[in-house]
Design an enzyme around this catalytic site. Structure first.
Site, PDB file in Angstrom:
ATOM      1  N   ALA A  58       0.850  -1.201   0.000  1.00 51.61           N
ATOM      2  CA  ALA A  58       0.000   0.000   0.000  1.00 51.61           C
ATOM      3  C   ALA A  58       0.881   1.245   0.000  1.00 51.61           C
ATOM      4  O   ALA A  58       2.013   1.209   0.488  1.00 51.61           O
ATOM      5  CB  ALA A  58      -0.881  -0.009   1.243  1.00 51.61           C
ATOM      6  N   GLU A  80       3.404  -5.219   7.576  1.00 52.68           N
ATOM      7  CA  GLU A  80       2.415  -4.261   8.088  1.00 52.68           C
ATOM      8  C   GLU A  80       2.578  -4.017   9.582  1.00 52.68           C
ATOM      9  O   GLU A  80       2.380  -2.905  10.071  1.00 52.68           O
ATOM     10  CB  GLU A  80       0.992  -4.760   7.803  1.00 52.68           C
ATOM     11  N   GLU A 131       0.008  -9.595  -0.754  1.00 50.88           N
ATOM     12  CA  GLU A 131      -1.419  -9.979  -0.673  1.00 50.88           C
ATOM     13  C   GLU A 131      -2.037 -10.074  -2.063  1.00 50.88           C
ATOM     14  O   GLU A 131      -2.844 -10.963  -2.343  1.00 50.88           O
ATOM     15  CB  GLU A 131      -2.166  -8.974   0.218  1.00 50.88           C
ATOM     16  N   GLY A 140       0.692  -5.256   0.919  1.00 52.97           N
ATOM     17  CA  GLY A 140      -0.363  -5.407  -0.081  1.00 52.97           C
ATOM     18  C   GLY A 140       0.157  -6.021  -1.366  1.00 52.97           C
ATOM     19  O   GLY A 140      -0.601  -6.659  -2.111  1.00 52.97           O
TER      20      GLY A 140
HETATM   21  C1  LIG Z   1      -2.932  -2.362   5.110  1.00 57.44           C
HETATM   22  C2  LIG Z   1      -1.561  -2.168   4.721  1.00 57.44           C
HETATM   23  C3  LIG Z   1      -1.059  -2.615   3.560  1.00 57.44           C
HETATM   24  C4  LIG Z   1      -1.902  -3.320   2.595  1.00 57.44           C
HETATM   25  C5  LIG Z   1       0.337  -2.398   3.213  1.00 57.44           C
HETATM   26  O1  LIG Z   1       0.770  -2.823   2.201  1.00 57.44           O
HETATM   27  S1  LIG Z   1       1.306  -1.488   4.265  1.00 57.44           S
HETATM   28  C6  LIG Z   1       2.821  -1.285   3.362  1.00 57.44           C
HETATM   29  C7  LIG Z   1       3.647  -2.501   3.385  1.00 57.44           C
HETATM   30  N1  LIG Z   1       4.870  -2.269   2.721  1.00 57.44           N
HETATM   31  C8  LIG Z   1       5.969  -1.910   3.381  1.00 57.44           C
HETATM   32  O2  LIG Z   1       5.979  -1.805   4.563  1.00 57.44           O
HETATM   33  C9  LIG Z   1       7.196  -1.664   2.541  1.00 57.44           C
HETATM   34  C10 LIG Z   1       7.833  -0.365   2.952  1.00 57.44           C
HETATM   35  N2  LIG Z   1       8.997  -0.103   2.168  1.00 57.44           N
HETATM   36  C11 LIG Z   1      10.193  -0.683   2.411  1.00 57.44           C
HETATM   37  O3  LIG Z   1      10.356  -1.523   3.260  1.00 57.44           O
HETATM   38  C12 LIG Z   1      11.342  -0.203   1.603  1.00 57.44           C
HETATM   39  O4  LIG Z   1      11.079   1.089   1.164  1.00 57.44           O
HETATM   40  C13 LIG Z   1      11.611  -1.113   0.382  1.00 57.44           C
HETATM   41  C14 LIG Z   1      12.144  -2.462   0.849  1.00 57.44           C
HETATM   42  C15 LIG Z   1      10.357  -1.299  -0.448  1.00 57.44           C
HETATM   43  C16 LIG Z   1      12.677  -0.432  -0.526  1.00 57.44           C
HETATM   44  O5  LIG Z   1      13.830  -0.143   0.238  1.00 57.44           O
HETATM   45  P1  LIG Z   1      15.008   0.763  -0.356  1.00 57.44           P
HETATM   46  O6  LIG Z   1      15.378   0.262  -1.674  1.00 57.44           O
HETATM   47  O7  LIG Z   1      16.040   0.858   0.697  1.00 57.44           O
HETATM   48  O8  LIG Z   1      14.369   2.185  -0.618  1.00 57.44           O
HETATM   49  P2  LIG Z   1      13.713   3.208   0.408  1.00 57.44           P
HETATM   50  O9  LIG Z   1      13.268   2.537   1.619  1.00 57.44           O
HETATM   51  O10 LIG Z   1      14.642   4.370   0.563  1.00 57.44           O
HETATM   52  O11 LIG Z   1      12.419   3.652  -0.387  1.00 57.44           O
HETATM   53  C17 LIG Z   1      12.517   4.400  -1.597  1.00 57.44           C
HETATM   54  C18 LIG Z   1      11.405   5.419  -1.624  1.00 57.44           C
HETATM   55  O12 LIG Z   1      10.167   4.736  -1.704  1.00 57.44           O
HETATM   56  C19 LIG Z   1       9.296   5.161  -0.657  1.00 57.44           C
HETATM   57  N3  LIG Z   1       8.469   4.005  -0.296  1.00 57.44           N
HETATM   58  C20 LIG Z   1       8.859   2.759  -0.089  1.00 57.44           C
HETATM   59  N4  LIG Z   1       7.821   1.973   0.179  1.00 57.44           N
HETATM   60  C21 LIG Z   1       6.742   2.762   0.146  1.00 57.44           C
HETATM   61  C22 LIG Z   1       5.355   2.519   0.336  1.00 57.44           C
HETATM   62  N5  LIG Z   1       4.870   1.284   0.606  1.00 57.44           N
HETATM   63  N6  LIG Z   1       4.530   3.555   0.251  1.00 57.44           N
HETATM   64  C23 LIG Z   1       4.979   4.801  -0.039  1.00 57.44           C
HETATM   65  N7  LIG Z   1       6.282   5.093  -0.243  1.00 57.44           N
HETATM   66  C24 LIG Z   1       7.143   4.068  -0.152  1.00 57.44           C
HETATM   67  C25 LIG Z   1      10.239   5.588   0.444  1.00 57.44           C
HETATM   68  O13 LIG Z   1       9.604   6.453   1.343  1.00 57.44           O
HETATM   69  C26 LIG Z   1      11.336   6.248  -0.348  1.00 57.44           C
HETATM   70  O14 LIG Z   1      10.873   7.524  -0.685  1.00 57.44           O
HETATM   71  P3  LIG Z   1      11.861   8.772  -0.749  1.00 57.44           P
HETATM   72  O15 LIG Z   1      12.503   8.871   0.600  1.00 57.44           O
HETATM   73  O16 LIG Z   1      12.851   8.457  -1.828  1.00 57.44           O
HETATM   74  O17 LIG Z   1      10.977   9.928  -1.054  1.00 57.44           O
END
Ligand SMILES: C/C=C(\C)C(=O)SCCNC(=O)CCNC(=O)[C@H](O)C(C)(C)COP(=O)(O)OP(=O)(O)OC[C@H]1O[C@@H](n2cnc3c(N)ncnc32)[C@H](O)[C@@H]1OP(=O)(O)O
Length: 718
Positions: A61, A123, A103, A100
């Site tokens: 998400a 999550e 999922e 997600g």
């Molecule tokens: C209900 C809930 C549901 C259905 C969900 O899905 S909750 C979300 C579950 N997903 C996560 O928790 C993943 C979160 N992200 C990460 O763990 C990491 O970002 C990654 C492993 C996906 C990538 O890691 P990496 O390569 O080190 O890069 P960054 O962490 O620096 O991320 C890059 C930029 O992307 C933005 N980001 C990452 N994931 C999300 C997201 N799910 N939603 C919005 N934005 C996301 C992150 O903030 C970085 O942004 P900037 O700092 O570059 O602006």
């Protein structure tokens, strides 16, 4: 968005497109709805592959959306529609399938993953649970115990582990989409009933109730007040006990409570705060995006005490070439053995070969002549460190970055010992340095932006959460700790006990109260500093014994040290231990009678102190110092302070860090309580509310992400 095309004649290809991680924003969700509809209604299409652009399946998400009003089609019906489709749906997982994203893949009938992909339901780390059917489908697919592990910890698994667990059907080293298309072609027209996970029963388990009770107990212990892990267990329990539709109702109900909770807000704030700190800036205008780090391949570590050993291990594990220097032969031999052991244990855990050859051991400082960067990690003594820096300045090749691992000493004084002060920065590691995630990178007034950028990049390379901070006594973390500890000492004088103070802090969520931490790290550490500052000399009895430089002072720690009570290492401190080096604290009757006598001797009349006062005095004094740090420009924003406390000082993650917590409590309340306590203790300057806190309250107590504007305004007026 999502793009649709048809390939290999009969395979519909849906590509998620939303850089950088193809998160499921409203636009992407709408895109999936539209493209799935297209694929299912196209008679030429017999099967469908879902993939993500740029080698990334989906990061889940869009977390940014959680803070606002959610719009666009919800995820649950989208996944149901995919699962219910009458054409085989295949997920082609490259890079990541998280939250997600996984999922969505679980809604598909088949899953193919690239060998380098990582999958997980993280999550819980955001204060949520996998509420797009993940808590109901995963246990049905891989069984309750494995699903509980993944869902309550949020850990990512490799493609190989995912295959072993049964999360994916196939792992490939080749082009994942090509392999998925091949699979899609081979299963076209085949029956799908047996591929719909929601129709499965959880693999049967005997003694389900005792299993859940045991897991719940473990999770409660580990969660220390966090609510999401508990809800995750409850959701999986519903999967095990209820039909799918009812399980989904339970998942929704549990999610509704979590979604609006303060804990979820705090954890999501902390997710973005971690990323914000890598975008550092300094008051002189240096910035992460305008400063170019220099590549670092070979690093020297000077001094192989506890810190030096941990730093060397962290560097070697990250693939760097490490030159260590320890002038004392005996210490060098011991260190070599210890470091090799740490590398071997670490490698065994990760299933790789130990990088023993990445490190050389030397007794002569000349060995560092050709390194790119030096980390000095000798004993915390300014005279000794100065001598080392003078030597380094002579020995190292031109351009070598010189870093000091210090927890409080003046980086600028060390820089002044060299011919290249612009190449000097502090790198404050936390013990054990190969384990703890935090690194404070300290820039002095003369550190160049490139030196700072290089140290920040090196920190990232070795897996640290690196935070750039200005040069002042104790930098950010230890500077804020001082008023916190001071309040704890004062509370003992006024009627509290170490047990009461620690209990209050542990109930708040710290893994250890301040007195247990003090026993663990050694009371002599602070004593040495206080002696160095001329504070710890014994004074006459009466009031003057408790005043230094016109302010209230508690000599309690000094008095214990004079008795040889240094904490765990001597078997006695604020608590007692079964033996020197013992780990389990127990209440010490000696200390309680000592405290009673101490109070009597100084005319202190004990009073009842409750947990609320402990928390307010310890935490608000710490927070007040955090505001001063922002005022002084030592930290660029509240996120920097919060990340430091979350990763280096055991601040409970679901409380978001001290500055975020202050915002949650309400800045007017923090101000009001500080004013109250300062009035009661006018000889304690740390309790005097600082200008920034007052200014923020006067500006209507904006949310934490708006503080930088107020800070900027304040700085422009100073
Ligand atoms: C209900 C809930 C549901 C259905 C969900 O899905 S909750 C979300 C579950 N997903 C996560 O928790 C993943 C979160 N992200 C990460 O763990 C990491 O970002 C990654 C492993 C996906 C990538 O890691 P990496 O390569 O080190 O890069 P960054 O962490 O620096 O991320 C890059 C930029 O992307 C933005 N980001 C990452 N994931 C999300 C997201 N799910 N939603 C919005 N934005 C996301 C992150 O903030 C970085 O942004 P900037 O700092 O570059 O602006």
């Amino acid at each position: 968005m999502a793009q649709y095309s048809r390939i290999s004649g009969s395979v519909g290809l849906i590509t998620l497109k939303s850089p950088p991680v193809n998160a499921l924003s409203a636009v992407v969700r709408q895109g999936i709805v539209d493209t799935v509809e297209k694929a299912l209604s196209d008679p030429k299409v017999k099967s469908v592959v879902i993939c993500g652009q740029n080698g990334i399946f989906c990061g889940g998400a869009d977390i940014k959306e959680f803070a606002g009003n959610m719009s666009g089609p919800p995820l649950v019906p989208i996944i149901h529609a995919i699962e219910a489709a009458n054409k085989p749906m295949v997920a082609a997982i490259e890079g990541i399938a998280l939250g997600g994203g996984l999922e969505l893949a679980l809604g598909c009938h088949y899953r193919v993953a690239h060998a380098k992909a990582r999958l997980g339901l993280p999550e819980v780390t955001l204060g949520l649970l996998p509420a797009a059917g993940g808590s109901q489908r995963l246990p049905r697919l891989i069984g309750v115990p494995a699903a509980l592990d993944l869902i309550t910890t949020g850990r990512h698994v490799t493609a190989a582990e995912a295959l072993q667990l049964g999360i994916v059907d196939q792992v490939t080293d080749h082009k994942t989409v090509d392999v998925a298309v091949k699979l899609a072609l081979s299963v076209a027209g085949k029956p799908l009933d047996a591929r719909r996970i929601s129709t499965y029963l959880c693999p049967p388990l005997s003694a389900l109730d005792p299993l859940f009770e045991e897991v719940m107990q473990k999770v409660r212990q580990r969660a220390r007040g966090a609510i999401a892990p508990i809800a995750c267990v409850q959701a999986v329990r519903a999967a095990a006990a209820l039909p799918y539709a009812q399980g989904m109702e339970r998942e929704k109900e549990l999610m509704a409570t979590l979604f609006t909770s303060g804990q979820a807000r705090a954890l999501q704030y902390s997710f973005f705060a971690q990323r914000a700190v890598s975008k550092w800036s300094t008051p002189s205008g240096a910035r992460w995006d305008t400063s170019t780090p220099r590549p670092v391949h070979k690093v020297a570590v000077i001094g192989l005490g506890t810190m030096g050993r941990g730093i060397a291990v962290a560097l070697a594990q990250a693939g760097l070439s490490v030159v260590t220097v320890e002038p004392q032969e005996k210490q060098l031999m011991e260190a070599k053995q210890a470091v090799s052991g740490m590398l071997e244990r670490g490698a065994k855990k990760r299933g790789v070969a130990p990088p023993l050859n990445n490190i050389t051991y030397n007794s002569n400082i000349q060995a560092v002549a050709d390194v790119d960067l030096v980390i000095e990690a000798v004993f915390e003594d300014m005279a000794l460190k100065k001598k080392v820096f003078q030597q380094l300045s002579v020995v190292c090749k031109p351009g070598t970055f010189l870093c000091t691992n210090t927890s409080a000493l003046d980086v600028d004084q060390l820089a002044s010992q060299t011919r290249t002060p612009e190449l000097v920065v502090g790198m404050h590691f936390f013990a054990p340095a190969n384990v703890m995630k935090l690194l404070e990178v300290v820039y002095g007034p003369r550190s160049s932006p490139q030196a700072l950028a290089t140290a920040m990049q090196l920190g990232k390379k070795i897996g640290k959460v690196s935070v750039a901070v200005g040069n002042c006594r104790g930098f950010v973390g230890n500077r804020m700790l001082k008023p916190y500890i001071e309040q704890a000492f004062f509370l003992l004088e006024e009627g509290a006990t170490p047990e009461l103070v620690d209990r209050a802090l542990e109930e708040f969520g710290f893994s250890m109260g301040i007195f247990k931490v003090s026993d663990l790290s050694g009371l002599d550490v602070g004593w040495r500093v206080r002696k160095g500052d001329g504070l710890a000399e014994p004074r006459a009895t009466g009031q003057s014994a408790r005043i230094r430089e016109g302010r209230r002072y508690s000599p309690l720690g000094d008095l214990l040290c004079e008795q040889g009570r240094f904490g765990q290492k001597t078997g006695r401190g604020w608590y007692q231990y079964s033996k020197p080096g013992g780990r389990e604290p127990s209440s010490d009757p000696w200390f309680h009678s000592f405290l009673k006598e101490y109070r009597a001797k100084h005319g202190l009349v004990p009073r009842a102190i409750d947990h609320q006062e402990v928390l307010e005095r310890c935490l608000y004094a710490l927070i007040n110092e955090g505001f001063r740090i922002l005022e002084d420009g030592i930290a660029a924003g509240p996120e920097d302070i919060d990340v430091i406390y979350l990763f280096g000082y055991g601040w409970p993650s679901y409380r978001g860090g001290p500055m975020f917590y202050a915002g949650m409590v309400g800045l007017p309340k923090v101000l009001d309580r500080l004013e109250h306590y300062y009035q009661a203790h006018p000889d304690v300057p740390y309790l005097q509310p600082c200008t920034l806190l007052r200014r923020l309250v006067a500006s209507g107590s904006p949310p934490v992400h708006k503080w930088r504007e107020v800070i900027k305004k304040l700085h422009s007026q100073l």
